[in-house]
Design a protein around this motif. Structure first.
Motif, PDB file in Angstrom:
ATOM      1  N   ALA A 257       0.830  -1.204   0.000  1.00 55.19           N
ATOM      2  CA  ALA A 257       0.000   0.000   0.000  1.00 55.19           C
ATOM      3  C   ALA A 257       0.866   1.256   0.000  1.00 55.19           C
ATOM      4  N   LEU A 258       0.501   2.206  -0.875  1.00 57.86           N
ATOM      5  CA  LEU A 258       1.271   3.446  -1.007  1.00 57.86           C
ATOM      6  C   LEU A 258       0.361   4.652  -0.781  1.00 57.86           C
ATOM      7  N   SER A 259       0.831   5.594   0.006  1.00 51.96           N
ATOM      8  CA  SER A 259       0.092   6.847   0.183  1.00 51.96           C
ATOM      9  C   SER A 259       0.149   7.623  -1.135  1.00 51.96           C
ATOM     10  N   PRO A 260      -0.712   8.625  -1.321  1.00 53.25           N
ATOM     11  CA  PRO A 260      -0.635   9.426  -2.556  1.00 53.25           C
ATOM     12  C   PRO A 260       0.756  10.000  -2.813  1.00 53.25           C
ATOM     13  N   ASP A 261       1.435  10.472  -1.777  1.00 50.28           N
ATOM     14  CA  ASP A 261       2.786  11.016  -1.960  1.00 50.28           C
ATOM     15  C   ASP A 261       3.759   9.917  -2.382  1.00 50.28           C
ATOM     16  N   GLU A 262       3.697   8.772  -1.714  1.00 48.89           N
ATOM     17  CA  GLU A 262       4.587   7.651  -2.054  1.00 48.89           C
ATOM     18  C   GLU A 262       4.297   7.136  -3.462  1.00 48.89           C
ATOM     19  N   PHE A 263       3.023   7.082  -3.797  1.00 49.93           N
ATOM     20  CA  PHE A 263       2.602   6.619  -5.122  1.00 49.93           C
ATOM     21  C   PHE A 263       3.147   7.544  -6.204  1.00 49.93           C
ATOM     22  N   GLU A 264       3.003   8.855  -5.980  1.00 47.00           N
ATOM     23  CA  GLU A 264       3.471   9.847  -6.948  1.00 47.00           C
ATOM     24  C   GLU A 264       4.983   9.777  -7.115  1.00 47.00           C
ATOM     25  N   GLU A 265       5.693   9.648  -6.006  1.00 46.53           N
ATOM     26  CA  GLU A 265       7.152   9.582  -6.078  1.00 46.53           C
ATOM     27  C   GLU A 265       7.618   8.322  -6.810  1.00 46.53           C
ATOM     28  N   MET A 266       6.969   7.197  -6.524  1.00 43.13           N
ATOM     29  CA  MET A 266       7.359   5.951  -7.189  1.00 43.13           C
ATOM     30  C   MET A 266       7.044   6.004  -8.681  1.00 43.13           C
ATOM     31  N   ALA A 267       5.916   6.614  -9.028  1.00 48.22           N
ATOM     32  CA  ALA A 267       5.556   6.748 -10.446  1.00 48.22           C
ATOM     33  C   ALA A 267       6.593   7.573 -11.198  1.00 48.22           C
ATOM     34  N   GLU A 268       7.127   8.593 -10.544  1.00 50.45           N
ATOM     35  CA  GLU A 268       8.088   9.484 -11.192  1.00 50.45           C
ATOM     36  C   GLU A 268       9.461   8.852 -11.349  1.00 50.45           C
ATOM     37  N   HIS A 269       9.834   7.960 -10.430  1.00 53.38           N
ATOM     38  CA  HIS A 269      11.210   7.450 -10.420  1.00 53.38           C
ATOM     39  C   HIS A 269      11.368   5.982 -10.819  1.00 53.38           C
ATOM     40  N   SER A 270      10.268   5.261 -10.975  1.00 53.44           N
ATOM     41  CA  SER A 270      10.381   3.816 -11.245  1.00 53.44           C
ATOM     42  C   SER A 270      10.152   3.448 -12.704  1.00 53.44           C
ATOM     43  N   GLY A 271       9.608   4.395 -13.478  1.00 53.03           N
ATOM     44  CA  GLY A 271       9.249   4.056 -14.852  1.00 53.03           C
ATOM     45  C   GLY A 271       8.016   3.174 -14.922  1.00 53.03           C
ATOM     46  N   ALA A 272       7.253   3.142 -13.835  1.00 50.27           N
ATOM     47  CA  ALA A 272       6.072   2.276 -13.769  1.00 50.27           C
ATOM     48  C   ALA A 272       4.913   2.851 -14.569  1.00 50.27           C
ATOM     49  N   LEU A 273       4.112   1.976 -15.097  1.00 47.77           N
ATOM     50  CA  LEU A 273       2.862   2.353 -15.748  1.00 47.77           C
ATOM     51  C   LEU A 273       1.777   2.390 -14.682  1.00 47.77           C
ATOM     52  N   MET A 274       1.013   3.463 -14.637  1.00 50.66           N
ATOM     53  CA  MET A 274      -0.093   3.561 -13.678  1.00 50.66           C
ATOM     54  C   MET A 274      -1.339   2.957 -14.318  1.00 50.66           C
ATOM     55  N   LEU A 275      -1.810   1.876 -13.753  1.00 52.40           N
ATOM     56  CA  LEU A 275      -2.942   1.135 -14.307  1.00 52.40           C
ATOM     57  C   LEU A 275      -4.160   1.302 -13.415  1.00 52.40           C
ATOM     58  N   ASP A 276      -5.189   1.947 -13.948  1.00 56.65           N
ATOM     59  CA  ASP A 276      -6.443   2.182 -13.221  1.00 56.65           C
ATOM     60  C   ASP A 276      -7.454   1.142 -13.686  1.00 56.65           C
ATOM     61  N   VAL A 277      -7.910   0.289 -12.772  1.00 54.79           N
ATOM     62  CA  VAL A 277      -8.770  -0.837 -13.146  1.00 54.79           C
ATOM     63  C   VAL A 277     -10.235  -0.605 -12.781  1.00 54.79           C
ATOM     64  N   ARG A 278     -10.595   0.642 -12.452  1.00 51.33           N
ATOM     65  CA  ARG A 278     -11.984   0.945 -12.148  1.00 51.33           C
ATOM     66  C   ARG A 278     -12.838   0.872 -13.417  1.00 51.33           C
ATOM     67  N   ASN A 279     -14.151   0.866 -13.251  1.00 52.89           N
ATOM     68  CA  ASN A 279     -15.020   0.821 -14.423  1.00 52.89           C
ATOM     69  C   ASN A 279     -14.909   2.125 -15.206  1.00 52.89           C
ATOM     70  N   ASN A 280     -15.296   2.075 -16.481  1.00 55.44           N
ATOM     71  CA  ASN A 280     -15.066   3.221 -17.368  1.00 55.44           C
ATOM     72  C   ASN A 280     -15.861   4.457 -16.951  1.00 55.44           C
ATOM     73  N   GLU A 281     -17.016   4.265 -16.315  1.00 55.50           N
ATOM     74  CA  GLU A 281     -17.811   5.405 -15.867  1.00 55.50           C
ATOM     75  C   GLU A 281     -17.070   6.210 -14.801  1.00 55.50           C
ATOM     76  N   ASP A 282     -16.504   5.495 -13.817  1.00 56.94           N
ATOM     77  CA  ASP A 282     -15.774   6.173 -12.746  1.00 56.94           C
ATOM     78  C   ASP A 282     -14.503   6.826 -13.283  1.00 56.94           C
ATOM     79  N   PHE A 283     -13.808   6.122 -14.166  1.00 61.05           N
ATOM     80  CA  PHE A 283     -12.563   6.656 -14.716  1.00 61.05           C
ATOM     81  C   PHE A 283     -12.819   7.944 -15.490  1.00 61.05           C
ATOM     82  N   ALA A 284     -13.890   7.983 -16.274  1.00 58.15           N
ATOM     83  CA  ALA A 284     -14.193   9.157 -17.100  1.00 58.15           C
ATOM     84  C   ALA A 284     -14.325  10.423 -16.255  1.00 58.15           C
TER      85      ALA A 284
END
Length: 470
Positions: A257-284
């Protein structure tokens, strides 16, 4: 004797659990093995063998983890060369499980090691055929996946498949039950029936591949209209043949589990793809900028494989409440083991932390009708070619989602366009990829063609899809 088909709709995959007199066998198990171990304990039986019909391309089998946990040996057909300990059976070799017998039928063509397993009951009667990817219901296994490894053309492999089917399987009794490895929706064939079990006799009557006049016509029929295989297939074969990390390790790592700050930092430095698996209505309505949407509530794993392709790609998850474990599990089924963690609290936590959000310009079918009435408009239909040929908006271009990485560069970012699929699931995937790559000048249509069909937007004449596919 008990035969249980354990069917996973997301992958259109059938695993098989067979029990007889205190012993059991598994055929083509999925990656997560605990459900099988629970069955064994409940039935108070010992797993004697794990049978693999071939080195699977479209999913990662659970054979290694299951063997480690139960000590049951893994069995392949002739010519298989796994990089781990296994029994490499001879053609027609038999294995006893309780009071039943399972015979190995070497049926190459889909791959060189492909084998089917013929079950004889307590009385020695041939009862069931576990046909793997050799024989599907309504189709046969595609013969183009093993070309490089076999140093053969798809036509040569199709010739092998013909010999396997017509010499090994067609002579069997009509009353035998056929249990294939896949059903409709799998990319391992092109014309599968929606049913998952049938008699061999009915397949002899209805399966186009079993009703060809000669070998030449068979080769032409089974190779005609094959679409390119998804890019991840070769990587899954390598994992099934060479080994992989245990599912328990993959799950433990992914559920970080990552806090928003930890998530943002890891996304910036890991080269990770951020995958959102929610339904398309919520994502939109709102999402983490640059994240890609592939909804868990559809054909999730195959689309991950088709769109992300590289199984080693680091991934950071954004999921709905309590969906993290299910997501990591389903990713692992197609070999995406490098999940670095998930956004704790999901998108709501991100939004509440005050961080920047993005959204998709989604409009209703009625709004779409108003906007294009009497005008020329650029419309991109991301459905499959067969769906498009069945019926489509008059002005629409067909750009299937599966090939977005090939056609995206041909889209002019300065020209406004409309985007739709059948119901919104695939068009939202396309929208998220487009926005992540800087395309903003488009409108995605809520409800897709299903909603558009109820408007007066001009459409082509309807053509039955079964006719389109022939």
């Amino acid at each position: 004797m008990k035969i249980e088909q354990i069917y996973t709709g997301c992958l259109a995959q059938g695993a098989y659990y067979i029990v007889s007199n205190g012993e059991a066998a598994m055929i083509d198990p999925l990656r997560e093995t605990q459900p099988y171990i629970d069955r064994l304990e409940k039935d108070q039986v010992k797993l004697k063998y794990i049978f693999e019909t071939h080195f699977h391309a479209d999913f990662v089998s659970g054979h290694l983890d299951l063997s480690r946990k139960t000590k049951a040996p893994i069995v392949y057909g002739p010519t298989a060369k796994p990089e781990f300990e296994a029994i490499i059976a001879e053609d027609n070799q038999v294995f006893k499980v309780g009071n039943i017998t399972i015979k190995v039928l070497h049926t190459p063509g889909h791959t060189l090691e492909s084998s089917s397993f013929l079950l004889m009951d307590e009385n020695g009667k041939e009862t069931a055929l576990f046909s793997g990817d050799t024989l599907f219901l309504g189709d046969v296994g595609r013969p183009d996946l093993a070309q490089k490894a076999a140093n053969m053309t798809q036509e040569q492999l199709a010739g092998l498949l013909y010999e396997s089917l017509y010499n090994k399987i067609l002579p069997l009794d009509d009353n035998i039950t056929v249990y294939p490895a896949h059903g409709a929706g799998s990319a391992c064939g092109k014309n599968m029936q929606k049913e998952t079990v049938d008699t061999l006799g009915n397949q002899k009557k209805t399966n186009y591949a079993l009703n060809q006049k000669d070998k030449e016509s068979f080769i032409k029929a089974v190779t005609d209209g094959l679409l390119p295989p998804p890019a991840y297939f070769g990587m899954n074969v390598a994992m099934n043949k060479g080994g992989y990390s245990s599912f328990d390790e993959v799950l433990s790592k992914g559920l970080h589990a990552l806090s928003p700050d930890e998530f943002e930092e890891m996304a910036e430095h890991s080269g990770a793809l951020m995958l959102d698996v929610r339904n398309n209505e919520d994502f939109a309505n709102g999402f983490v900028p640059q994240s890609i949407n592939i909804g868990l509530n559809g054909d999730f794993a195959p689309w991950v494989g088709a769109l992300i392709a590289d199984v080693k790609q680091p991934i950071l998850l954004i999921a709905g409440q309590n969906e993290e474990e299910e997501t990591v599990t389903r990713l692992s089924r197609v070999g995406f083991d490098n999940v670095l963690g998930f956004l704790k609290g999901g998108f709501e936590a991100w939004k509440n932390s005050g961080k920047e959000s993005d959204s998709v310009n989604r409009i209703s079918a009625q709004q779409f009708e108003k906007e294009i009435k009497g005008k020329e408009a650029k419309i991109i239909d991301v459905r499959k070619e067969s769906e498009y040929n069945s019926e489509h908006i008059d002005q629409a271009f067909n750009k299937p989602l599966a090939y977005i990485n090939e056609w995206i560069s041909s889209v002019d970012p300065a020209e406004h366009f409309y985007l739709h699929c059948a119901g919104g699931y695939r068009s939202m995937m396309a929208a998220s990829i487009l926005q992540a790559r800087g395309y903003r000048n488009f409108s995605e249509i809520e409800g897709g063609f299903n909603a558009i069909a109820k408007t007066d937007v001009p459409k082509s004449d309807f053509v039955c899809q079964s006719k389109v596919l022939k």
